[in-house]
Scaffold this motif. Structure first.
Motif, PDB file in Angstrom:
ATOM      1  N   ALA A  13      18.375 -23.518  15.500  1.00 30.46           N
ATOM      2  CA  ALA A  13      19.579 -23.386  14.677  1.00 30.46           C
ATOM      3  C   ALA A  13      20.619 -24.449  14.990  1.00 30.46           C
ATOM      4  O   ALA A  13      21.464 -24.758  14.140  1.00 30.46           O
ATOM      5  CB  ALA A  13      20.186 -21.994  14.868  1.00 30.46           C
ATOM      6  N   VAL A  73      21.372 -24.746  11.310  1.00 29.34           N
ATOM      7  CA  VAL A  73      22.425 -23.974  10.651  1.00 29.34           C
ATOM      8  C   VAL A  73      23.776 -24.582  11.016  1.00 29.34           C
ATOM      9  O   VAL A  73      24.061 -24.824  12.197  1.00 29.34           O
ATOM     10  CB  VAL A  73      22.389 -22.495  11.092  1.00 29.34           C
ATOM     11  CG1 VAL A  73      23.513 -21.711  10.418  1.00 29.34           C
ATOM     12  CG2 VAL A  73      21.038 -21.869  10.765  1.00 29.34           C
ATOM     13  N   LEU A 133      24.139 -14.235  11.343  1.00 26.80           N
ATOM     14  CA  LEU A 133      22.854 -14.884  11.591  1.00 26.80           C
ATOM     15  C   LEU A 133      22.082 -14.115  12.659  1.00 26.80           C
ATOM     16  O   LEU A 133      20.858 -14.040  12.620  1.00 26.80           O
ATOM     17  CB  LEU A 133      23.083 -16.327  12.053  1.00 26.80           C
ATOM     18  CG  LEU A 133      21.852 -17.214  12.210  1.00 26.80           C
ATOM     19  CD1 LEU A 133      21.172 -17.432  10.863  1.00 26.80           C
ATOM     20  CD2 LEU A 133      22.245 -18.561  12.820  1.00 26.80           C
ATOM     21  N   HIS A 167      19.949 -18.263   5.615  1.00 33.69           N
ATOM     22  CA  HIS A 167      19.294 -18.687   6.855  1.00 33.69           C
ATOM     23  C   HIS A 167      18.654 -17.442   7.445  1.00 33.69           C
ATOM     24  O   HIS A 167      19.368 -16.505   7.808  1.00 33.69           O
ATOM     25  CB  HIS A 167      20.299 -19.267   7.847  1.00 33.69           C
ATOM     26  CG  HIS A 167      21.207 -20.312   7.271  1.00 33.69           C
ATOM     27  ND1 HIS A 167      20.802 -21.606   7.045  1.00 33.69           N
ATOM     28  CD2 HIS A 167      22.499 -20.245   6.851  1.00 33.69           C
ATOM     29  CE1 HIS A 167      21.816 -22.287   6.536  1.00 33.69           C
ATOM     30  NE2 HIS A 167      22.852 -21.486   6.412  1.00 33.69           N
TER      31      HIS A 167
END
Length: 402
Positions: free
Chosen positions: A92, A101, A312, A334
């Motif tokens: 991530a 992300v 997340l 995501h």
């Protein structure tokens, strides 16, 4: 004297033509050789640079070392579940990864009791706080209804380690009535004083303010170091939760919990949106508490309302957290993850085999990741803390100064 021989015109023309051809060949050959050199070497250099860049990215991504001993000293170093979290965070936060992300979307939500804070002491922290206020605080004049209800709660908790719901009044009602009239700042100071000066029931060497799970605090620090925005989402009362997690560096505006009712100090019975407070007034806690607790699906709804984005990562430990974990896991932008803390340790904690089995079944069903207190954590509360036993059906000396 002999006559000078005149040059033959044909010879002159041929010589001139030959010289022109030779010069043209020389001029043409030089740039062509330079072009050939450029054509031959440039692609090779670019290819090599691409290979080096790719190798660097691959080695950084695949071999991203983390000093587990320094970052996660309270975890077993061979914990595969922790490694799953680290791998997720690596991807991530790595811009070369397909799973990268942006920091603005790295939101992590944590339940409080049972996820980062001991909930078997002998029950939830806010229950222990409230029975201290109602039964043991000489400055508070409790009503007969309050006293009877909290005696039932305390006796049942100390005998079984389970919560009890009196028929006459709820725990949330007791929190709001027992602390009504305090400012939020006064109330949070009261919570901190109780937490820091009261020993945890069922353990030696630990106050309530110290009863956080060290492995989970390390996870919070690790996520913040990787630019995750950490939130607490609890069914506990908001001001209680704020007071407890402030010591972790989590600000008050990052706590979502069961709402406390507020009132202006001179508002009286007037409706808030029909009354304008003056400059000399304060905000006070009031009662009754709002009816909707921040549990189960209400947690996801509160996250949508107060954060405005899906998490997340989400961390929980009970059925009240199932919805929040699925809210993170189902993130359409995501793909997220849900982590479920399982209290399966009966040596260092008050683990419950039946509830642990139920938790593991849900982890498998929903494709979350479990954190086992027994198998993943090298320590729970740190050195010097020993599990003793619940006090049984006793009412004396339930709150002792540390």
């Amino acid at each position: 004297m002999p006559k000078t021989q005149k040059p033959n015109l044909l010879h002159v023309v041929l010589a001139f033509a030959a010289g022109a051809v030779i010069a043209a060949l020389i001029c043409f050959a030089i740039p062509k050789q330079s072009d050939a050199t450029s054509t031959d070497t440039t692609p090779t250099t670019q290819d090599a640079q691409g290979e080096v860049a790719q190798a660097t990215a691959t080695s950084t991504f695949d071999n991203k070392n983390i000093d587990y001993a320094a970052t996660f000293p309270s975890w077993n170093k061979d914990s595969k579940n922790l490694a799953t979290l680290v791998k997720f965070v690596d991807e991530a936060t790595d811009e070369s990864s397909d799973n990268y992300v942006e920091p603005a979307d790295r939101i992590a939500t944590f339940d409080m009791d049972g996820t980062i804070l001991c909930e078997k002491a002998p029950i939830y922290f806010d229950y222990c706080l409230t029975w201290h206020r109602v039964l043991d605080d000489p400055t508070y004049n409790a009503t007969d209804v309050e006293r009877e209800a909290m005696e039932q709660v305390r006796d049942h908790a100390c005998a079984t380690g389970e919560k009890f719901k009196p028929s006459t009044v709820t725990k949330h009602d007791l929190v709001s009535s027992a602390f009504a009239g305090m400012t939020p700042e006064e109330f949070r100071a009261y919570v901190v004083d109780f937490a820091d000066n009261t020993n945890v029931i069922g353990f030696d060497g630990m106050t309530y303010g110290q009863s956080f799970y060290k492995p989970m605090l390390e996870v919070i620090d690790y996520l913040r170091d990787n630019d995750f925005d950490v939130w607490i989402v609890s069914a506990c009362e908001r001001e209680v939760s704020r007071a407890m997690v402030e010591r972790l560096g989590i600000p008050a505006d990052h706590v979502i919990a069961t709402d406390v009712r507020y009132v202006s100090s001179k508002q009286g019975d007037q409706i808030a949106d029909e009354y304008n407070m003056g400059q000399d007034e304060e905000i006070l806690l009031s009662s009754p508490l709002d009816d909707v607790e921040c549990g189960q699906t209400a947690k996801s709804l509160a996250i949508a309302r107060e954060i405005g984005k899906r998490p997340l990562l989400a961390f929980g430990n009970s059925s009240g957290d199932y919805g929040m974990l699925n809210y993170a896991k189902g993130n359409p932008d995501h793909e997220g993850m849900g982590f479920f803390v399982v209290c399966d340790d009966t040596e260092r904690e008050y683990g419950n085999a039946e509830k642990a089995t139920e938790g593991y079944d849900m982890v498998e069903q929903e494709n979350w990741t479990s954190f086992s207190m027994k198998d993943d954590w090298a320590t729970i509360y740190g050195e010097g803390v020993q599990k003793t036993e619940l006090l049984g059906n006793q009412t004396q000396e339930l709150a002792q100064a540390a």
